[in-house]
Design an enzyme around this catalytic site. Sequence first.
Site, PDB file in Angstrom:
ATOM      1  N   TYR A 183      18.403 -30.168  47.422  1.00  0.00           N
ATOM      2  CA  TYR A 183      18.576 -29.019  48.155  1.00  0.00           C
ATOM      3  C   TYR A 183      17.830 -28.652  49.430  1.00  0.00           C
ATOM      4  O   TYR A 183      18.439 -27.808  50.164  1.00  0.00           O
ATOM      5  CB  TYR A 183      18.275 -27.934  47.127  1.00  0.00           C
ATOM      6  CG  TYR A 183      18.890 -28.060  45.787  1.00  0.00           C
ATOM      7  CD1 TYR A 183      20.174 -28.683  45.414  1.00  0.00           C
ATOM      8  CD2 TYR A 183      18.565 -27.048  44.692  1.00  0.00           C
ATOM      9  CE1 TYR A 183      20.802 -28.754  44.415  1.00  0.00           C
ATOM     10  CE2 TYR A 183      19.198 -27.169  43.417  1.00  0.00           C
ATOM     11  CZ  TYR A 183      20.147 -27.983  43.241  1.00  0.00           C
ATOM     12  OH  TYR A 183      20.870 -28.190  41.963  1.00  0.00           O
TER      13      TYR A 183
ATOM     14  N   SER B 189      26.181 -23.650  36.765  1.00  0.00           N
ATOM     15  CA  SER B 189      27.547 -23.293  37.404  1.00  0.00           C
ATOM     16  C   SER B 189      28.360 -22.467  36.527  1.00  0.00           C
ATOM     17  O   SER B 189      29.478 -22.714  35.957  1.00  0.00           O
ATOM     18  CB  SER B 189      28.261 -24.451  37.670  1.00  0.00           C
ATOM     19  OG  SER B 189      27.424 -25.259  38.738  1.00  0.00           O
ATOM     20  N   PRO B 190      27.918 -21.320  35.542  1.00  0.00           N
ATOM     21  CA  PRO B 190      28.693 -20.843  34.705  1.00  0.00           C
ATOM     22  C   PRO B 190      29.800 -20.004  34.865  1.00  0.00           C
ATOM     23  O   PRO B 190      30.639 -19.589  34.302  1.00  0.00           O
ATOM     24  CB  PRO B 190      27.330 -19.962  33.897  1.00  0.00           C
ATOM     25  CG  PRO B 190      26.419 -19.762  34.952  1.00  0.00           C
ATOM     26  CD  PRO B 190      26.423 -20.987  35.615  1.00  0.00           C
TER      27      PRO B 190
ATOM     28  N   GLY C 161      32.499 -20.443  41.402  1.00  0.00           N
ATOM     29  CA  GLY C 161      33.162 -19.400  42.251  1.00  0.00           C
ATOM     30  C   GLY C 161      34.693 -19.308  41.985  1.00  0.00           C
ATOM     31  O   GLY C 161      35.280 -18.322  42.170  1.00  0.00           O
TER      32      GLY C 161
ATOM     33  N   LEU D  53      35.907 -18.616  38.955  1.00  0.00           N
ATOM     34  CA  LEU D  53      36.161 -17.601  38.182  1.00  0.00           C
ATOM     35  C   LEU D  53      35.726 -16.288  38.509  1.00  0.00           C
ATOM     36  O   LEU D  53      35.869 -15.336  37.533  1.00  0.00           O
ATOM     37  CB  LEU D  53      35.288 -17.943  36.856  1.00  0.00           C
ATOM     38  CG  LEU D  53      35.631 -19.451  36.239  1.00  0.00           C
ATOM     39  CD1 LEU D  53      34.474 -19.512  35.051  1.00  0.00           C
ATOM     40  CD2 LEU D  53      37.203 -19.215  35.608  1.00  0.00           C
TER      41      LEU D  53
END
Length: 288
Positions: free
Chosen positions: A55, A200-201, A205, A207
């Site tokens: 990152y 990433s639940p 993006g 959802l």
Amino acid sequence: MTDATPWTRDIPPIQGLGLMRLKDDGWGDSDRDPAVLVRTAVDAGVTLLDTAEMYGNEALVGRALGSHRDQVTLCSKFGVYWGESGRFDGWSVRADPHTVHTAIDGTLERLGVDHLDVYYLHHRSEETPIEETVAAMAELKQAGKIRHLGLSNVTVDDIRRAHAIHPIAVVQQQWSLAHREAESFLPTLAELDIALIAHSPLGHGSLTGSDDTPLVHSLARIASNRGMTTGQIALAWVHHRGNDAAATVVPLPGTSSISHLRANIDAAQLVLDSSEIEQLDAGSQIVP
């Protein structure tokens, strides 16, 4: 080799905080100040903080962490590297023992800490057997540089092979209404007493209302009835499924926004009813 200490400082946090998008330009911003973001998370009990060498912001995370180091479970990852010209010419995986030993020293220096609570292999390697990688990671633990070993973006076979070399504490995989493949991991994780960190639940993006799909329509309908956002409903679904799983599951939504962090914390307390769960399961078009 066994480890009797828990992978978190007490009980597993109800939710983690992914810091992939944390940026230096947030300092002083009322909604994006990195130090305020971390303090808000810690005060709310969101004490699992996740970053990665890839990152490019470990030094920033270290500065944002400040005096809260002893209050958090600090996690980082190694092994994925951008190409020479940056993100646009692809990435590669390096998981050989030499990389394991050099990567951790750079991570600790950038974070400004003397050890990590969890150190992940960021992505499985097609070149280095996972047994060699994990054996080198175990040496980091023996040296006091890490407390627990983690794997990310791996297969069930990888997990079993790695765990045979040294106990794996956590596995990080994507899990959301849009990506439910991680559910096939749960029996193995429960058997081996490994926690799942569900990154990433919100489906990166997809959802949160931007996609025109039956699933998003179901999310929007439930969200409207509840007075919540579609993202909060999607996150609450992961919490619900995680609570029902035999393995320990900790959702890991990522944000650099304090207001979004607070919304995610609220979602962790939301209890969906059976009818709402059925609608969302049907919309995801994957049988659990």
